[in-house]
Write an enzyme that holds these catalytic residues in place. Structure first.
Site, PDB file in Angstrom:
ATOM      1  N   ASN B  77       0.839  -1.190   0.000  1.00 42.90           N
ATOM      2  CA  ASN B  77       0.000   0.000   0.000  1.00 42.90           C
ATOM      3  C   ASN B  77       0.873   1.239   0.000  1.00 42.90           C
ATOM      4  OD1 ASN B  77      -0.305   1.908   2.539  1.00 42.90           O
ATOM      5  ND2 ASN B  77       0.253  -0.126   3.299  1.00 42.90           N
ATOM      6  N   ALA B  78       0.366   2.280  -0.653  1.00 44.00           N
ATOM      7  CA  ALA B  78       1.011   3.591  -0.577  1.00 44.00           C
ATOM      8  C   ALA B  78      -0.078   4.625  -0.375  1.00 44.00           C
ATOM      9  CB  ALA B  78       1.830   3.874  -1.835  1.00 44.00           C
ATOM     10  N   CYS B 139       6.868   5.335   8.444  1.00 44.84           N
ATOM     11  CA  CYS B 139       5.995   5.254   7.275  1.00 44.84           C
ATOM     12  C   CYS B 139       6.812   5.338   5.998  1.00 44.84           C
ATOM     13  CB  CYS B 139       4.952   6.355   7.273  1.00 44.84           C
ATOM     14  SG  CYS B 139       3.865   6.200   5.831  1.00 44.84           S
ATOM     15  N   ASN B 201       6.678  -1.899  11.158  1.00 43.39           N
ATOM     16  CA  ASN B 201       5.856  -1.294  10.113  1.00 43.39           C
ATOM     17  C   ASN B 201       6.091  -2.114   8.833  1.00 43.39           C
ATOM     18  OD1 ASN B 201       4.476   0.576   8.390  1.00 43.39           O
ATOM     19  ND2 ASN B 201       4.981   2.227   9.810  1.00 43.39           N
ATOM     20  N   GLY B 226       1.246  -8.227   5.201  1.00 38.07           N
ATOM     21  CA  GLY B 226       0.552  -9.501   4.994  1.00 38.07           C
ATOM     22  C   GLY B 226       1.379 -10.658   5.494  1.00 38.07           C
ATOM     23  N   GLY B 252       3.305  -7.614  12.153  1.00 40.23           N
ATOM     24  CA  GLY B 252       3.866  -7.892  10.836  1.00 40.23           C
ATOM     25  C   GLY B 252       3.406  -9.264  10.391  1.00 40.23           C
ATOM     26  N   GLY B 274      -2.529  -6.567  11.276  1.00 42.53           N
ATOM     27  CA  GLY B 274      -2.641  -5.514  10.269  1.00 42.53           C
ATOM     28  C   GLY B 274      -3.423  -5.911   9.042  1.00 42.53           C
TER      29      GLY B 274
END
Lengths: 266, 311
Positions: B77-78, B139, B201, B226, B252, B274
Site C-alpha cells: 500500500n502507498a 511510514c 511497520n 501480509g 507484521g 494488520g
C-alpha cells in the site's frame, strides 16, 4: 455488509474474455443495483471486487431451478447472484477457470449503489465493456418500477465482445449498441448515440475516458460509477480514496462507487 | 466439553505499560480506521485495544491512486497517511469513538519534523480515551518524513525525547524494518526515554505491471505487509527483545492466534494485526476467540508467561 459462502452454479464464457458466473448463497445484504461484492479466491491475498450484475433473494427466482430450490429451502441461503466479469488479470483468469460446485467466501452489500429515484420518466443507462454488468440490475429495477421509458446504450470495441444485448431487450428497454469498429450498431462511441437521445437522467459505468466523454456530452443530471484498486472494499484501508469537487475525499468502496455528476472533480 | 471449560479458564490478560489488556490483540494502525467500520461488524470492545489511523498535525489526502498492489501472501500500500488531521481527530473522531469503544485506545501519530511530532502529541494529551501514544517513525509512503526518522538512531532518539516531553501517556515508538540494524534504532528510542517499542511497520516493496511496464502503484513503491512478512517481523521482534528492557508490541503478518502466540514467544507483550483485517474483516475477533483453544493445545495457562519464551 455480510460475509457468506456462495456456491458456483454456472460459470461460462459469454463473449471475448467475458464470463458470466451464477452463484447461490445469501444475497440479503445486497440492497440495490450498483453495489458490488468482494470475492476471496484461493491463492490470492486480496479479494476481487466485482459489480453485481443481477441478484435475487430466495423467494424471487423466476426460472425453474429457482422454483425447485424454493420448494426445498426458501431460505436466505438460496439467493442467486450473477456476476459478469472480464478475465483481464491473474485473479479474474483464475475466476474464469472455476467450475460449478466451487465454494467462495463473498463479502456482499458493498458500496452505495444507484439513486433510482432520480431516474425520471426516460432515463438512459450507459455501459462500456466491463461497465455494462451493473446496468443490468439497474435496468431491471427501473423497468419493474413501471411507467418509464428506459434507454440503454452498450459500448464495445468490436462484435466479439458483445454481451447481454438481448437480455436488456428482454427486459423491455430500448437498446442501442455502439462499436468502435462499426461491426455492430452505431460506429463510434456511446457518446455518439447519447447525443441523439432525449433523456431525463443518466447512469454511466465504464472506463474513465468514456466517463469523461459522457461528462462533455450529457445534457441532464446523472451519476457515474467508478472503479479503483481496493485493499479491503469496506472503507478501512483508504486505498481507493478519490478527491471530490468540494475538496473533500470519498472512498470509492464506501461512499461510492456511484457519485453524482456534480460531486466529481474531473 | 471438558476442553471448552479448560480453554475458558486460560488467562489471556497482559499488562501493557500499566494498563491491563483483556487480551494482547491490537488491530494495527492503518488497517482499522478510527474503529467505526469494524464496530458495525462486531463489538470491538472484545479486542485488547486498537491503534487508530496514523494522524498528523495537518489533514492529509495522501498519495494519488492506485495505492494498492497485490503480492503472493501479501499486499503493498502507498496510502500516504491520509487522515483528517489531529484537531479533527480530537474534536470529532474521539467523541464519535466513545459511542462504540470503551477501552483506552492507542493513538498512532506521525510527523514531518521533530516539532510536528511533539505538537501532534501535545494536542492529543489530556484526552482520557487515549491509553498510549504510538509514534510512527517508519511510514515508507511519505516523502521527507516518516521513515526518515526511523532509519537514523540519532533522529529516532530526538523524536522520542521531544514526544516524551509533552506526552501524558506512555510513548511507544513504532519502528521501520527498512534498516540495516533494527537493534540500534530500538536502543536509541529506549535511550530517548521511550516506554515501549512497536515493530514492524511495512517493508518497502514494489510491483511492476507487465502490460504497462510501469509500477502498479502511483507512488512507485509502497509498504509491503501480509502473512508473507511474518518471519521477518518475528525475527526483528526477537532481536529487539534481547536488546531492550521496555515492552514490545509485535506485528507484521500476524493472521492467526498461533501467529500471535509465536510473536509473544519472540518477545512481544502485545500483538498487532494488520493487513489480515482487510481481507477478513472479522479476523481480529476470530484471533481473540481462538486464543484460549490454542493456549490449551500448547499447554499455556497464562499468556504473560510466554512473553519472550523463545529466548
Amino acid at each position: 455488509m455480510k460475509e457468506a459462502i456462495f456456491e458456483i452454479r454456472e460459470n461460462k464464457k459469454i463473449a471475448k474474455n467475458t464470463y458470466e458466473m451464477v452463484l447461490a448463497g445469501d444475497t440479503t445484504a445486497i440492497e440495490k443495483p450498483g453495489q458490488f461484492v468482494n470475492l476471496k479466491l484461493e491463492g490470492f491475498f486480496l479479494r476481487r471486487p466485482i459489480s453485481v450484475c443481477d441478484y435475487e433473494t430466495g423467494s424471487a427466482h423466476r426460472d425453474g431451478r429457482g422454483a425447485a430450490e424454493q420448494a426445498t429451502a426458501g431460505s436466505a441461503a438460496q439467493g442467486r447472484l450473477t456476476l459478469v466479469y472480464k478475465a483481464v488479470g491473474e485473479g479474474t483468469e483464475k475466476m474464469a477457470a472455476l467450475g460449478a460446485g466451487t465454494q467462495l467466501s463473498v463479502l456482499t452489500g458493498l458500496g452505495n449503489g444507484y439513486a433510482q429515484e432520480k431516474a425520471g420518466d426516460a432515463p438512459v443507462l450507459i455501459g462500456g465493456g466491463a461497465g455494462i454488468p451493473p446496468m443490468y440490475a439497474l435496468c431491471k429495477a427501473l423497468m419493474a418500477s413501471g411507467g418509464k421509458k428506459v434507454q440503454v446504450i452498450l459500448g464495445f470495441n468490436t462484435k466479439d465482445e458483445i454481451f447481454y444485448q438481448e437480455k436488456f431487450e428482454a427486459l423491455g428497454a430500448e437498446v442501442h449498441v455502439a462499436t468502435a469498429d462499426g461491426s455492430v450498431g452505431e460506429k463510434g462511441f456511446v457518446t455518439d448515440v447519447l447525443a441523439k437521445l432525449e433523456y431525463t437522467y443518466f447512469y454511466a459505468c465504464g472506463p474513465l475516458p468514456m466517463l469523461r466523454a459522457i461528462e462533455k456530452t450529457a445534457k441532464s443530471d446523472g451519476e457515474y460509477s467508478f472503479e479503483e484498486r481496493m485493499g479491503c472494499g469496506f472503507g478501512a484501508c483508504m486505498g481507493c480514496s478519490m478527491k471530490m469537487a468540494d475538496g473533500s475525499y470519498k472512498r470509492v468502496c464506501k461512499e461510492g462507487p456511484v457519485f453524482g455528476r456534480e460531486e466529481i472533480a474531473w | 466439553m471438558v476442553n471448552e471449560t479448560k480453554a475458558a479458564s486460560r488467562d489471556t490478560r497482559v499488562d501493557l505499560l500499566g494498563i491491563e489488556l483483556e487480551n494482547p490483540i491490537i488491530p494495527a494502525s492503518g488497517t482499522f480506521g478510527y474503529g467505526k467500520e469494524f464496530s458495525e461488524l462486531y463489538d470491538i470492545n472484545i479486542l485488547g485495544t486498537f491503534s487508530f489511523k496514523g494522524t498528523t498535525l495537518e489533514p492529509r489526502f495522501g498519495n494519488p491512486t492506485p495505492r494498492i498492489a497485490e503480492t503472493p501472501n501479501g499486499m503493498i500500500n502507498a496510502v500516504g497517511l491520509q487522515n483528517p488531521g489531529v484537531i479533527a481527530v480530537r474534536d470529532k473522531e474521539l467523541p464519535d469513538m466513545k459511542k462504540f469503544f470503551h477501552k483506552p485506545v492507542m493513538a498512532n501519530i506521525s510527523g514531518f519534523s521533530v516539532e510536528d511530532y511533539a505538537k501532534t502529541v501535545e494536542i492529543l494529551s489530556g484526552q482520557d480515551q487515549i491509553g498510549w501514544f504510538e509514534v510512527n517513525i517508519s511510514c515508507p509512503n511519505v516523502h521527507g518524513g516518516g521513515m526518515a526518522f526511523g532509519t537514523d538512531p540519532q533522529m529516532a532518539k530526538k523524536v522520542t525525547e521531544a514526544v516524551k516531553k509533552v506526552a501524558d501517556k506512555p510513548v511507544i515508538m513504532k519502528l521501520s524494518p527498512n534498516v540495516t540494524d533494527i537493534v540500534a534504532i530500538a536502543r536509541a528510542c529506549e535511550e530517548g526515554g521511550a516506554d515501549g517499542i512497536s515493530l514492524t511497520n511495512t517493508l518497502l516493496g514494489m510491483r511492476i505491471d507487465l502490460k504497462t511496464k510501469k509500477p502498479v502503484i502511483a507512488n512507485k513503491m509502497g509498504g509491503f505487509s501480509g502473512s508473507a512478512i511474518f518471519p521477518v517481523a518475528l525475527r526483528m521482534v526477537y532481536q529487539v527483545y534481547e536488546a531492550v528492557k521496555i515492552p514490545i508490541v509485535g506485528m507484521g503478518g500476524v493472521s492467526s492466534a498461533k501467529d500471535a502466540i509465536e510473536m509473544m514467544m519472540a518477545g512481544a507483550t502485545a500483538v498487532g494485526v494488520g493487513a489480515a483485517n482487510l481481507t477478513d474483516p472479522w479476523v481480529s475477533k476470530k484471533i481473540v476467540e481462538e486464543l484460549p483453544e490454542v493456549m490449551e493445545k500448547y499447554g499455556i495457562s497464562s499468556l504473560k508467561e510466554i512473553i519472550g519464551a523463545a529466548h
